[in-house]
Design a protein around this motif. Structure first.
Motif, mmCIF file in Angstrom:
data_model
loop_
_atom_site.group_PDB
_atom_site.id
_atom_site.type_symbol
_atom_site.label_atom_id
_atom_site.label_comp_id
_atom_site.label_asym_id
_atom_site.label_seq_id
_atom_site.Cartn_x
_atom_site.Cartn_y
_atom_site.Cartn_z
ATOM 1 N N ILE A 14 0.849 -1.189 0.000
ATOM 2 C CA ILE A 14 0.000 0.000 0.000
ATOM 3 C C ILE A 14 0.885 1.241 0.000
ATOM 4 N N ILE A 15 0.477 2.214 -0.805
ATOM 5 C CA ILE A 15 1.061 3.552 -0.767
ATOM 6 C C ILE A 15 -0.068 4.473 -0.330
ATOM 7 N N THR A 16 0.139 5.171 0.768
ATOM 8 C CA THR A 16 -0.918 5.990 1.343
ATOM 9 C C THR A 16 -0.385 7.371 1.716
ATOM 10 N N GLY A 17 -1.235 8.158 2.329
ATOM 11 C CA GLY A 17 -0.897 9.511 2.764
ATOM 12 C C GLY A 17 -2.116 10.394 2.633
ATOM 13 N N GLY A 18 -1.961 11.632 2.970
ATOM 14 C CA GLY A 18 -3.055 12.577 2.813
ATOM 15 C C GLY A 18 -3.259 12.901 1.340
ATOM 16 N N VAL A 126 3.949 -0.578 4.915
ATOM 17 C CA VAL A 126 3.105 0.376 4.199
ATOM 18 C C VAL A 126 3.917 1.646 3.980
ATOM 19 N N PHE A 127 3.871 2.155 2.764
ATOM 20 C CA PHE A 127 4.604 3.373 2.425
ATOM 21 C C PHE A 127 3.660 4.570 2.521
ATOM 22 N N ILE A 128 4.081 5.574 3.292
ATOM 23 C CA ILE A 128 3.259 6.764 3.465
ATOM 24 C C ILE A 128 4.014 7.979 2.943
ATOM 25 N N LEU A 129 3.308 8.794 2.173
ATOM 26 C CA LEU A 129 3.894 10.021 1.633
ATOM 27 C C LEU A 129 3.489 11.183 2.538
ATOM 28 N N PRO A 130 4.463 11.964 3.001
ATOM 29 C CA PRO A 130 4.151 13.061 3.914
ATOM 30 C C PRO A 130 3.559 14.265 3.173
ATOM 31 N N PRO A 131 2.952 15.180 3.912
ATOM 32 C CA PRO A 131 2.436 16.399 3.285
ATOM 33 C C PRO A 131 3.562 17.152 2.561
ATOM 34 N N THR A 169 7.981 6.143 5.922
ATOM 35 C CA THR A 169 7.785 7.443 5.291
ATOM 36 C C THR A 169 8.673 7.573 4.060
ATOM 37 N N VAL A 170 8.045 7.872 2.930
ATOM 38 C CA VAL A 170 8.753 8.063 1.663
ATOM 39 C C VAL A 170 9.188 9.525 1.601
ATOM 40 N N PRO A 171 10.469 9.791 1.426
ATOM 41 C CA PRO A 171 10.936 11.188 1.401
ATOM 42 C C PRO A 171 10.333 11.983 0.245
ATOM 43 N N ILE A 172 10.182 13.261 0.482
ATOM 44 C CA ILE A 172 9.757 14.183 -0.574
ATOM 45 C C ILE A 172 10.832 14.188 -1.651
ATOM 46 N N GLY A 173 10.404 14.197 -2.910
ATOM 47 C CA GLY A 173 11.350 14.226 -4.018
ATOM 48 C C GLY A 173 10.660 13.870 -5.316
ATOM 49 N N VAL A 175 9.666 11.756 -8.765
ATOM 50 C CA VAL A 175 9.102 10.412 -8.860
ATOM 51 C C VAL A 175 10.187 9.344 -8.958
ATOM 52 N N GLU A 176 11.279 9.625 -9.647
ATOM 53 C CA GLU A 176 12.349 8.626 -9.768
ATOM 54 C C GLU A 176 12.974 8.318 -8.410
ATOM 55 N N ARG A 177 13.230 9.353 -7.624
ATOM 56 C CA ARG A 177 13.807 9.144 -6.290
ATOM 57 C C ARG A 177 12.836 8.387 -5.392
ATOM 58 N N ARG A 178 11.560 8.725 -5.489
ATOM 59 C CA ARG A 178 10.565 8.048 -4.659
ATOM 60 C C ARG A 178 10.417 6.584 -5.068
ATOM 61 N N CYS A 179 10.379 6.322 -6.373
ATOM 62 C CA CYS A 179 10.308 4.920 -6.844
ATOM 63 C C CYS A 179 11.530 4.145 -6.344
ATOM 64 N N ALA A 180 12.718 4.735 -6.485
ATOM 65 C CA ALA A 180 13.941 4.059 -6.057
ATOM 66 C C ALA A 180 13.890 3.767 -4.565
ATOM 67 N N PHE A 181 13.386 4.708 -3.771
ATOM 68 C CA PHE A 181 13.279 4.507 -2.328
ATOM 69 C C PHE A 181 12.376 3.318 -2.022
ATOM 70 N N ILE A 182 11.205 3.287 -2.652
ATOM 71 C CA ILE A 182 10.265 2.196 -2.386
ATOM 72 C C ILE A 182 10.849 0.859 -2.833
#
Length: 186
Positions: A14-18, A126-131, A169-173, A175-182
């Motif tokens: 799951i990828i979630t967040g506000g 579970v991966f959560i994206l911060p505000p 928590t997936v760092p702000i950045g 899409v490539e950086r976020r995909c790599a993180f996940i």
């Protein structure tokens, strides 16, 4: 009532967040890399309800909207499990998101709802994206204020943690950086 989940399904994430934090962009980035995805149903529900003059939208009938979200999230889960049982899949929100919404809006949560959520097994991580205020925008389907978006993030994190998930928590950045993180955490 035991609210902890059996989260031993290792290939369903799951990828979630506000709202407005880049979940859809991230999910699409993972799809572009060949991964199976389940898109978020909230926007489609709202668009369909508006197009058909229905009341199942958050600003008219929150309970009906929650019922539609629950139904569509469960349907998406089973489609992925049935069609791609042995593939890694990413969900733009999961059933616990609907539970969180119901709690935030003080909509009664039935025992059957809890049991269905417990029986719908995702990976424990579970991966959560911060505000992320710089990208946050409202539109015809997303009407929450920035403060409501931050509050939703906090409640999502609280809900998943209470259900026994490991929230990452997936760092702000971009899409490539976020995909790599996940992918580094999968």
């Amino acid at each position: 009532m035991n609210n902890k989940l059996n989260t031993d399904k290792t290939d369903l994430f799951i990828i979630t967040g506000g709202p407005g934090v880049g979940k859809t962009t991230l999910i699409n980035g993972l799809a572009n890399k060949g991964f199976t995805i389940a898109t978020e149903s909230a926007r489609a529900i709202i668009k369909d309800q508006v197009d058909h003059n229905g009341d199942g939208v958050p600003w008219k009938n929150k309970q009906r909207y929650a019922e539609l979200m629950f139904k569509e999230s469960l349907k998406a889960y089973h489609q992925i499990v049935d069609m791609h049982p042995d593939r890694i899949a990413f969900f733009d929100r999961g059933l616990p998101d609907t539970l969180c919404y119901m709690k935030m809006e003080k909509i009664p949560v039935t025992e059957k709802c809890y049991e269905t959520i417990k029986a719908t097994v995702y990976n424990k991580k579970v991966f959560i994206l911060p505000p992320w205020e710089e990208i946050y925008e409202t539109d015809t389907e997303r009407k929450q204020s920035w403060d409501e978006a931050v509050f939703t993030y906090e409640k999502m994190k609280e809900t998943y943690t209470a259900l026994g998930y490991d929230v990452v928590t997936v760092p702000i950045g971009n899409v490539e950086r976020r995909c790599a993180f996940i992918l580094a955490h999968v």
